[in-house]
Design an enzyme around this catalytic site. Structure first.
Site, PDB file in Angstrom:
ATOM      1  N   ASP A  26      15.369 -17.097  11.518  1.00 19.03           N
ATOM      2  CA  ASP A  26      15.106 -18.578  11.242  1.00 19.03           C
ATOM      3  C   ASP A  26      16.587 -18.755  11.032  1.00 19.03           C
ATOM      4  OD1 ASP A  26      13.977 -20.851  10.989  1.00 19.03           O
ATOM      5  OD2 ASP A  26      13.193 -20.209   9.008  1.00 19.03           O
ATOM      6  N   HIS A  43      20.386 -20.636  19.082  1.00 23.10           N
ATOM      7  CA  HIS A  43      19.608 -19.766  19.673  1.00 23.10           C
ATOM      8  C   HIS A  43      20.492 -18.698  20.507  1.00 23.10           C
ATOM      9  CE1 HIS A  43      16.249 -22.023  18.154  1.00 23.10           C
ATOM     10  NE2 HIS A  43      16.357 -22.947  19.095  1.00 23.10           N
ATOM     11  N   LEU A 137      13.549   4.130  19.091  1.00 20.50           N
ATOM     12  CA  LEU A 137      13.042   2.970  18.695  1.00 20.50           C
ATOM     13  C   LEU A 137      12.334   2.106  19.554  1.00 20.50           C
ATOM     14  CD1 LEU A 137      13.547   0.562  16.441  1.00 20.50           C
ATOM     15  CD2 LEU A 137      15.312  -0.261  17.769  1.00 20.50           C
TER      16      LEU A 137
HETATM   17  C1  FPP Z   1      13.949 -20.150  14.554  1.00 23.15           C
HETATM   18  O1  FPP Z   1      14.940 -20.898  14.247  1.00 23.15           O
HETATM   19  C2  FPP Z   1      14.149 -19.622  15.674  1.00 23.15           C
HETATM   20  C3  FPP Z   1      13.424 -19.450  16.601  1.00 23.15           C
HETATM   21  C4  FPP Z   1      12.180 -20.206  17.068  1.00 23.15           C
HETATM   22  C5  FPP Z   1      13.904 -18.593  18.036  1.00 23.15           C
HETATM   23  C6  FPP Z   1      14.468 -17.450  17.714  1.00 23.15           C
HETATM   24  C7  FPP Z   1      15.088 -16.752  18.847  1.00 23.15           C
HETATM   25  C8  FPP Z   1      16.384 -15.931  18.884  1.00 23.15           C
HETATM   26  C9  FPP Z   1      16.953 -15.719  17.938  1.00 23.15           C
HETATM   27  C10 FPP Z   1      16.958 -15.434  20.221  1.00 23.15           C
HETATM   28  C11 FPP Z   1      15.888 -14.702  20.842  1.00 23.15           C
HETATM   29  C12 FPP Z   1      16.782 -13.730  21.714  1.00 23.15           C
HETATM   30  C13 FPP Z   1      16.005 -12.694  22.463  1.00 23.15           C
HETATM   31  C14 FPP Z   1      16.627 -11.826  22.946  1.00 23.15           C
HETATM   32  C15 FPP Z   1      14.370 -13.051  22.862  1.00 23.15           C
HETATM   33  P1  FPP Z   1      14.962 -22.404  14.141  1.00 23.15           P
HETATM   34  O2  FPP Z   1      15.412 -22.961  15.505  1.00 23.15           O
HETATM   35  O3  FPP Z   1      13.684 -23.004  13.564  1.00 23.15           O
HETATM   36  O4  FPP Z   1      16.170 -22.775  13.015  1.00 23.15           O
HETATM   37  P2  FPP Z   1      16.082 -23.915  11.950  1.00 23.15           P
HETATM   38  O5  FPP Z   1      14.984 -23.715  11.191  1.00 23.15           O
HETATM   39  O6  FPP Z   1      17.279 -23.980  11.562  1.00 23.15           O
HETATM   40  O7  FPP Z   1      15.788 -25.331  12.870  1.00 23.15           O
END
Ligand code: FPP
Length: 246
Positions: A26, A43, A137
Site C-alpha cells: 500500500d 505503481h 520460493l
Molecule cells: C495500493 O496502493 C497498491 C495497489 C492497489 C497496487 C499494487 C501493485 C503494485 C505494487 C505493483 C504490482 C506489481 C506486480 C509485478 C504485479 P494505493 O494505490 O492504494 O496507494 P494509496 O493508498 O497511497 O493511494
C-alpha cells in the site's frame, strides 16, 4: 541493533524465516502524490519493491510469498489506473522471469483470473508454466483476489457437491473448505505485512490469516526495501505465537 540487516540467511542463522509471508503493498498513490507525479508512477516504482521483496524472501528461505497486486475492489479505480495495473504483471515477468527461474521460484496466481485481460492472463500463464517444476520460493500474485469472493465461491462449490450427494453436510471439515481456496496448498499465513501506515486486512486472505502475525510500517510501498522486510521478520521473531492456546 539489527546486525543481520543486509545479510543472507546463511550469515544470520539465529533468525527464523516465516514459512508464508503475505504483503499488502500500500501507498503507491501517496508516494507519487508527494512527488507531484500521477498515481500510476507510484505503481511503476512499486515494481522495484516487488523485485526486492521477492529476492529477499528467496534469500531468506521463505517458502511462500503472496503479494496483493489487485483486489476485487480495485476495479472501481479510474480506468487509466486499472489499465496500467493490468499491464504490470506482464512487464514484471518480461524483465524478471529469467531471474525468478534461476532462483528456483515457482510462480502462482490466486484470484478470479478469468476477468483479467487476455495479455495479463497470458503473461501469468506463461510464468506459471515455465516455473511449474521449481521447488524454491512460491511467489503468489493475488490478482482480482478478494477473501469474501474466495469464500463465497468455495461455499458454492461445496454446496454443489452436497447437492450432487457427493458429500453430506456433516462431512464438511476445515480441510474441505481449504481444498476449495484459491491459494491451493498454502492454507495458512504466518506474517502479514502492510505498508503505508494503514492497519486493515482489506479483504486479503481472510481464512488463511486466522492466526497470522501482523506487521505494519509507515514506509510507503515504493520505498519498501530489503532492510524494511528484514526488520519485519526480526519483529515477527520476537512474537510468541499461541494459536489460541496459553
Ligand atoms: C495500493 O496502493 C497498491 C495497489 C492497489 C497496487 C499494487 C501493485 C503494485 C505494487 C505493483 C504490482 C506489481 C506486480 C509485478 C504485479 P494505493 O494505490 O492504494 O496507494 P494509496 O493508498 O497511497 O493511494
Amino acid at each position: 541493533m539489527f546486525q543481520w540487516l543486509n545479510q543472507t540467511k546463511e550469515s544470520a542463522p539465529e533468525q527464523t524465516a516465516p514459512a508464508h509471508v503475505a504483503i499488502i503493498m500500500d501507498g503507491n498513490g501517496r508516494w507519487a502524490k508527494k512527488r507531484g507525479l500521477p498515481r500510476i508512477m507510484g505503481h511503476r516504482e512499486g515494481m522495484k519493491s516487488v523485485r526486492e521483496a521477492v529476492r529477499t524472501a528467496s534469500d531468506l528461505g521463505v517458502s511462500s510469498l503472496t503479494l496483493y497486486a489487485f483486489s476485487t475492489e480495485n476495479w472501481s479505480r479510474p480506468e487509466e489506473e486499472v489499465s496500467f495495473l493490468m499491464k504490470l504483471p506482464g512487464q514484471f515477468l518480461e524483465t524478471d522471469l529469467k531471474d525468478l527461474a534461476a532462483r528456483n521460484v515457482k510462480v502462482e496466481v490466486a484470484g478470479e483470473v478469468e476477468r483479467l485481460p487476455v495479455f495479463t492472463r497470458d503473461a501469468i500463464a506463461q510464468a506459471v508454466e515455465e516455473t511449474r517444476e521449481n521447488t524454491g520460493l512460491k511467489l503468489v500474485f493475488a490478482l482480482n483476489y478478494g477473501g469474501r469472493d474466495e469464500l463465497l465461491k468455495a461455499t458454492r462449490r461445496i454446496a454443489e457437491r452436497v447437492k450432487a450427494c457427493e458429500l453430506s453436510p456433516e462431512e464438511i471439515t476445515e480441510a474441505t473448505i481449504e481444498s476449495e481456496l484459491m491459494t491451493g496448498s498454502i492454507t495458512h499465513v504466518d506474517l502479514v505485512i502492510r505498508t503505508s501506515g494503514e492497519q486493515r486486512l482489506s479483504n486479503f486472505l481472510l481464512w488463511q490469516a486466522a492466526y497470522a502475525e501482523f506487521y505494519f510500517t509507515d514506509v510507503l510501498w515504493p520505498d519498501f526495501r530489503r532492510e524494511h522486510f528484514l526488520k519485519a521478520i526480526e519483529d515477527y521473531n520476537l512474537r510468541t505465537r499461541r494459536f489460541g492456546g496459553v
